[in-house]
Design a protein around this motif. Structure first.
Motif, PDB file in Angstrom:
ATOM      1  N   GLN A   1      -0.387  21.672   1.758  1.00 39.79           N
ATOM      2  CA  GLN A   1      -1.666  20.988   1.584  1.00 39.79           C
ATOM      3  C   GLN A   1      -1.585  19.935   0.482  1.00 39.79           C
ATOM      4  OE1 GLN A   1      -4.403  21.320   3.476  1.00 39.79           O
ATOM      5  NE2 GLN A   1      -5.431  19.723   2.289  1.00 39.79           N
ATOM      6  N   ARG A   2      -0.921  20.285  -0.612  1.00 41.28           N
ATOM      7  CA  ARG A   2      -0.775  19.324  -1.704  1.00 41.28           C
ATOM      8  C   ARG A   2       0.057  18.120  -1.269  1.00 41.28           C
ATOM      9  NH1 ARG A   2       1.683  22.319  -4.788  1.00 41.28           N
ATOM     10  NH2 ARG A   2       3.784  21.457  -4.663  1.00 41.28           N
ATOM     11  N   GLN A   3       1.163  18.385  -0.559  1.00 39.82           N
ATOM     12  CA  GLN A   3       1.988  17.278  -0.081  1.00 39.82           C
ATOM     13  C   GLN A   3       1.240  16.431   0.932  1.00 39.82           C
ATOM     14  OE1 GLN A   3       5.499  19.265   1.384  1.00 39.82           O
ATOM     15  NE2 GLN A   3       6.423  19.428  -0.658  1.00 39.82           N
ATOM     16  N   ARG A   4       0.432  17.083   1.763  1.00 39.30           N
ATOM     17  CA  ARG A   4      -0.362  16.338   2.736  1.00 39.30           C
ATOM     18  C   ARG A   4      -1.376  15.443   2.027  1.00 39.30           C
ATOM     19  NH1 ARG A   4      -5.343  17.091   5.053  1.00 39.30           N
ATOM     20  NH2 ARG A   4      -5.640  16.226   7.144  1.00 39.30           N
ATOM     21  N   ASP A   5      -2.032  15.982   1.012  1.00 42.14           N
ATOM     22  CA  ASP A   5      -3.005  15.180   0.261  1.00 42.14           C
ATOM     23  C   ASP A   5      -2.327  14.001  -0.435  1.00 42.14           C
ATOM     24  OD1 ASP A   5      -4.955  16.937   1.060  1.00 42.14           O
ATOM     25  OD2 ASP A   5      -4.935  18.108  -0.795  1.00 42.14           O
ATOM     26  N   GLU A   6      -1.134  14.259  -0.999  1.00 43.22           N
ATOM     27  CA  GLU A   6      -0.405  13.171  -1.654  1.00 43.22           C
ATOM     28  C   GLU A   6       0.003  12.108  -0.646  1.00 43.22           C
ATOM     29  OE1 GLU A   6       2.820  15.102  -3.566  1.00 43.22           O
ATOM     30  OE2 GLU A   6       1.613  15.890  -5.234  1.00 43.22           O
ATOM     31  N   LEU A   7       0.435  12.555   0.550  1.00 41.02           N
ATOM     32  CA  LEU A   7       0.826  11.599   1.595  1.00 41.02           C
ATOM     33  C   LEU A   7      -0.363  10.778   2.055  1.00 41.02           C
ATOM     34  CD1 LEU A   7       2.915  10.447   3.535  1.00 41.02           C
ATOM     35  CD2 LEU A   7       2.412  12.335   5.100  1.00 41.02           C
ATOM     36  N   LEU A   8      -1.505  11.444   2.253  1.00 40.73           N
ATOM     37  CA  LEU A   8      -2.703  10.716   2.653  1.00 40.73           C
ATOM     38  C   LEU A   8      -3.129   9.715   1.583  1.00 40.73           C
ATOM     39  CD1 LEU A   8      -4.846  13.553   4.308  1.00 40.73           C
ATOM     40  CD2 LEU A   8      -3.633  11.701   5.457  1.00 40.73           C
ATOM     41  N   HIS A   9      -2.969  10.130   0.325  1.00 38.08           N
ATOM     42  CA  HIS A   9      -3.304   9.212  -0.770  1.00 38.08           C
ATOM     43  C   HIS A   9      -2.371   8.007  -0.764  1.00 38.08           C
ATOM     44  CE1 HIS A   9      -4.689   7.854  -4.664  1.00 38.08           C
ATOM     45  NE2 HIS A   9      -3.460   7.886  -5.132  1.00 38.08           N
ATOM     46  N   ASP A  10      -1.081   8.254  -0.532  1.00 37.56           N
ATOM     47  CA  ASP A  10      -0.124   7.148  -0.483  1.00 37.56           C
ATOM     48  C   ASP A  10      -0.406   6.229   0.699  1.00 37.56           C
ATOM     49  OD1 ASP A  10       1.098   8.160  -2.708  1.00 37.56           O
ATOM     50  OD2 ASP A  10       2.712   9.173  -1.612  1.00 37.56           O
ATOM     51  N   VAL A  11      -0.756   6.822   1.848  1.00 35.32           N
ATOM     52  CA  VAL A  11      -1.073   6.010   3.019  1.00 35.32           C
ATOM     53  C   VAL A  11      -2.315   5.168   2.769  1.00 35.32           C
ATOM     54  CG1 VAL A  11      -1.844   6.116   5.432  1.00 35.32           C
ATOM     55  CG2 VAL A  11       0.060   7.539   4.666  1.00 35.32           C
ATOM     56  N   GLU A  12      -3.295   5.737   2.083  1.00 40.74           N
ATOM     57  CA  GLU A  12      -4.500   4.979   1.771  1.00 40.74           C
ATOM     58  C   GLU A  12      -4.184   3.825   0.827  1.00 40.74           C
ATOM     59  OE1 GLU A  12      -8.183   3.446   1.557  1.00 40.74           O
ATOM     60  OE2 GLU A  12      -7.403   4.895   3.009  1.00 40.74           O
ATOM     61  N   LEU A  13      -3.308   4.072  -0.155  1.00 39.00           N
ATOM     62  CA  LEU A  13      -2.891   2.990  -1.040  1.00 39.00           C
ATOM     63  C   LEU A  13      -2.160   1.902  -0.253  1.00 39.00           C
ATOM     64  CD1 LEU A  13      -1.625   4.906  -4.214  1.00 39.00           C
ATOM     65  CD2 LEU A  13      -3.752   3.648  -3.940  1.00 39.00           C
ATOM     66  N   ALA A  14      -1.296   2.333   0.697  1.00 36.04           N
ATOM     67  CA  ALA A  14      -0.588   1.353   1.523  1.00 36.04           C
ATOM     68  C   ALA A  14      -1.570   0.554   2.374  1.00 36.04           C
ATOM     69  CB  ALA A  14       0.426   2.070   2.416  1.00 36.04           C
ATOM     70  N   ALA A  15      -2.606   1.226   2.885  1.00 38.50           N
ATOM     71  CA  ALA A  15      -3.611   0.518   3.675  1.00 38.50           C
ATOM     72  C   ALA A  15      -4.372  -0.491   2.821  1.00 38.50           C
ATOM     73  CB  ALA A  15      -4.582   1.523   4.308  1.00 38.50           C
ATOM     74  N   GLN A  16      -4.648  -0.119   1.564  1.00 42.04           N
ATOM     75  CA  GLN A  16      -5.323  -1.051   0.671  1.00 42.04           C
ATOM     76  C   GLN A  16      -4.452  -2.278   0.394  1.00 42.04           C
ATOM     77  OE1 GLN A  16      -6.582   1.010  -2.857  1.00 42.04           O
ATOM     78  NE2 GLN A  16      -7.775   2.530  -1.738  1.00 42.04           N
ATOM     79  N   VAL A  17      -3.146  -2.049   0.203  1.00 36.86           N
ATOM     80  CA  VAL A  17      -2.232  -3.176  -0.003  1.00 36.86           C
ATOM     81  C   VAL A  17      -2.185  -4.051   1.243  1.00 36.86           C
ATOM     82  CG1 VAL A  17       0.181  -3.806  -0.412  1.00 36.86           C
ATOM     83  CG2 VAL A  17      -0.857  -1.943  -1.715  1.00 36.86           C
TER      84      VAL A  17
ATOM     85  N   SER B   1       3.895  -5.930   6.489  1.00 38.00           N
ATOM     86  CA  SER B   1       3.626  -6.481   5.170  1.00 38.00           C
ATOM     87  C   SER B   1       4.661  -7.537   4.800  1.00 38.00           C
ATOM     88  CB  SER B   1       3.618  -5.360   4.123  1.00 38.00           C
ATOM     89  OG  SER B   1       2.607  -4.421   4.410  1.00 38.00           O
ATOM     90  N   ALA B   2       5.924  -7.274   5.151  1.00 39.74           N
ATOM     91  CA  ALA B   2       6.968  -8.265   4.886  1.00 39.74           C
ATOM     92  C   ALA B   2       6.720  -9.540   5.679  1.00 39.74           C
ATOM     93  CB  ALA B   2       8.339  -7.678   5.224  1.00 39.74           C
ATOM     94  N   THR B   3       6.297  -9.382   6.944  1.00 40.26           N
ATOM     95  CA  THR B   3       5.994 -10.551   7.771  1.00 40.26           C
ATOM     96  C   THR B   3       4.829 -11.340   7.204  1.00 40.26           C
ATOM     97  OG1 THR B   3       6.761  -9.336   9.725  1.00 40.26           O
ATOM     98  CG2 THR B   3       5.406 -11.286  10.113  1.00 40.26           C
ATOM     99  N   ALA B   4       3.786 -10.628   6.782  1.00 46.08           N
ATOM    100  CA  ALA B   4       2.606 -11.302   6.231  1.00 46.08           C
ATOM    101  C   ALA B   4       2.960 -12.068   4.956  1.00 46.08           C
ATOM    102  CB  ALA B   4       1.512 -10.278   5.963  1.00 46.08           C
ATOM    103  N   ALA B   5       3.741 -11.430   4.074  1.00 43.82           N
ATOM    104  CA  ALA B   5       4.122 -12.101   2.831  1.00 43.82           C
ATOM    105  C   ALA B   5       4.956 -13.342   3.115  1.00 43.82           C
ATOM    106  CB  ALA B   5       4.892 -11.130   1.942  1.00 43.82           C
ATOM    107  N   THR B   6       5.863 -13.244   4.088  1.00 43.02           N
ATOM    108  CA  THR B   6       6.699 -14.392   4.428  1.00 43.02           C
ATOM    109  C   THR B   6       5.872 -15.527   5.003  1.00 43.02           C
ATOM    110  OG1 THR B   6       8.543 -12.894   4.895  1.00 43.02           O
ATOM    111  CG2 THR B   6       8.703 -15.129   5.759  1.00 43.02           C
ATOM    112  N   MET B   7       4.924 -15.204   5.870  1.00 36.23           N
ATOM    113  CA  MET B   7       4.091 -16.250   6.466  1.00 36.23           C
ATOM    114  C   MET B   7       3.246 -16.951   5.411  1.00 36.23           C
ATOM    115  SD  MET B   7       4.877 -16.472   9.585  1.00 36.23           S
ATOM    116  CE  MET B   7       3.614 -17.688   9.928  1.00 36.23           C
ATOM    117  N   GLN B   8       2.741 -16.226   4.451  1.00 33.62           N
ATOM    118  CA  GLN B   8       1.933 -16.859   3.414  1.00 33.62           C
ATOM    119  C   GLN B   8       2.786 -17.711   2.486  1.00 33.62           C
ATOM    120  OE1 GLN B   8      -0.545 -13.961   1.475  1.00 33.62           O
ATOM    121  NE2 GLN B   8      -1.640 -13.414   3.343  1.00 33.62           N
ATOM    122  N   LEU B   9       4.048 -17.300   2.264  1.00 31.37           N
ATOM    123  CA  LEU B   9       4.946 -18.137   1.480  1.00 31.37           C
ATOM    124  C   LEU B   9       5.339 -19.390   2.252  1.00 31.37           C
ATOM    125  CD1 LEU B   9       7.296 -15.436  -0.109  1.00 31.37           C
ATOM    126  CD2 LEU B   9       5.561 -16.801  -1.275  1.00 31.37           C
ATOM    127  N   GLU B  10       5.537 -19.235   3.567  1.00 30.36           N
ATOM    128  CA  GLU B  10       5.904 -20.377   4.396  1.00 30.36           C
ATOM    129  C   GLU B  10       4.795 -21.415   4.460  1.00 30.36           C
ATOM    130  OE1 GLU B  10       8.559 -21.344   5.863  1.00 30.36           O
ATOM    131  OE2 GLU B  10       9.886 -19.629   5.560  1.00 30.36           O
TER     132      GLU B  10
END
Length: 395
Positions: free
Chosen positions: A139-155, A216-225
């Protein structure tokens, strides 16, 4: 408050009182799940059944049948209560069973049974404790994973456009709905100057975190381009080289449609790299044409020769960019929405605003796959050409 509303409240309060009353007896996880009285009834009923059988049978000792209520008690009751039941079982067998034995043999018999009972209860309690510890860890690992996924979604959301570009003669609206917490889709509109804008829509093969990272890598590259020269073919070539260098023998790739729209010249230049064909509604004829692909997706091969295509635009024309989550949405019969249905939606809503048409497309896709749900990321980007003051009202 009506009687029908009071009944569930009273039942809930009654269950809570029972749980509080039995909480000193039951394990914490048992007391918090389901009716609190049911485990206690199971233990007492099994205890009474074994005691009654032990009383009836005189020829042999049935003391080891008490393993049944003890095992049930070890599962549902607190550790202290479970071990206390061992003494209760021995006393019941010693005084309730009518068998006559030598006192020394009776004591040895009871002690050996008590030792056996204690060992079995210890094994069961130990197993339950390990299972609870494992459950808490998961449960703790699941909560940490969900938190990390939410942070990734925010990024991820940081790469999506905020607000609407102020390009005279153009009305733009876009949205993305991830099938999971993170998405493999990407869209953007990047103003180049006061009358030119770059439109991008992309879809990474696969779902979940790996697709989101490549997106995310594609998006960053397109904005740099966007800060480099405006040669679309060279831009796509550099992006293909970068994506292919991090792809596993072409297993990870990106379908991409990048376009530049000049509202002053009323001209659209685009490169479609294996992406779903954008739909162009022609206001003059009332028909929908497709901006088809001219090369393979990004990242499949080290070199990806593409062709630059173009289209002339007129007042009232509508461009619709989308990912395969739209056309491949399935209903309960397994039938896909398809490009034909999407084209019909575009024709029907061509007089609406870009925002209204985008919302209408999404609502129709959601309605089409109701009961099944989205099985892929859904992205829609709508551009309406309001040249010469053309608008939904004037049409």
């Amino acid at each position: 408050m009506s009687f029908t509303v009071q009944q569930p409240i009273a039942a809930k309060l009654r269950d809570e009182r029972e749980t509080v009353a039995l909480s000193p007896i039951l394990r914490k996880d048992v007391a918090s799940n389901g009716p609190a009285w049911l485990p206690l009834i199971l233990v007492l009923s099994s205890f009474c059944a074994v005691a009654y059988a032990d009383h009836l049978v005189v020829s042999i000792s049935l003391v080891y049948l008490y393993l049944l209520p003890l095992a049930v008690g070890a599962i549902f009751l607190r550790k202290e209560i479970s071990y206390s039941l061992i003494a209760v079982c021995i006393l019941f067998h010693d005084y309730y069973s009518p068998r006559n034995l030598h006192p020394g043999l009776r004591i040895f018999h009871n002690l050996s049974a008590a030792f056996c009972f204690a060992f079995i209860v210890y094994i069961i309690q130990r197993y339950i404790e390990q299972r609870e510890a494992l459950s808490k860890t998961v449960q703790r690992q699941r909560d940490e994973l969900l938190h990390d996924v939410e942070l990734a979604a925010q990024v991820q959301r940081l790469f999506l456009p905020v607000g609407k570009p102020a390009i005279t003669g153009l009305e733009i609206a876009g949205m993305m709905r991830p099938a999971r917490g993170v998405s493999g889709d990407y869209y953007d509109y990047i103003p180049i100057n006061e009358h030119t804008i770059q439109l991008v829509i992309a879809d990474v093969a696969g779902k979940g975190v790996p697709a989101a990272l490549l997106m995310s890598a594609t998006a960053a590259t397109m904005q740099l381009e966007a800060n480099h020269d405006r040669n679309l073919l060279e831009m796509v070539g550099r992006l293909n080289t970068g994506i292919h260098s991090v792809s596993d023998d072409g297993e990870r790739y990106v379908t991409l449609l990048v376009a530049e729209l000049d509202a002053q010249k009323r001209k659209l230049h685009y490169v479609n790299c294996g992406h779903n064909p954008a739909l162009l509604f022609r206001a003059e004829t009332g028909t929908v044409t497709r901006l088809n692909s001219s090369c393979v997706p990004i990242g499949i091969s080290p070199e990806n020769p593409c062709q630059l295509a173009s289209a002339d635009l007129t007042a009232g024309d509508v461009l619709v960019f989308y990912t395969d989550g739209v056309t491949e949405a399935e209903n309960q019969s397994g039938e896909e929405l398809g490009t034909e249905r999407l084209s019909a939606l575009v024709q029907r809503g061509s007089s609406s605003s870009a925002e209204a048409l985008m919302t209408d497309i999404f609502d129709n896709v959601a309605s089409f796959c109701s009961g099944v749900g989205f099985n892929d990321d859904v992205t829609v980007l709508v551009v309406k050409c309001n040249f010469d003051g053309f608008s939904a009202a004037s049409s």
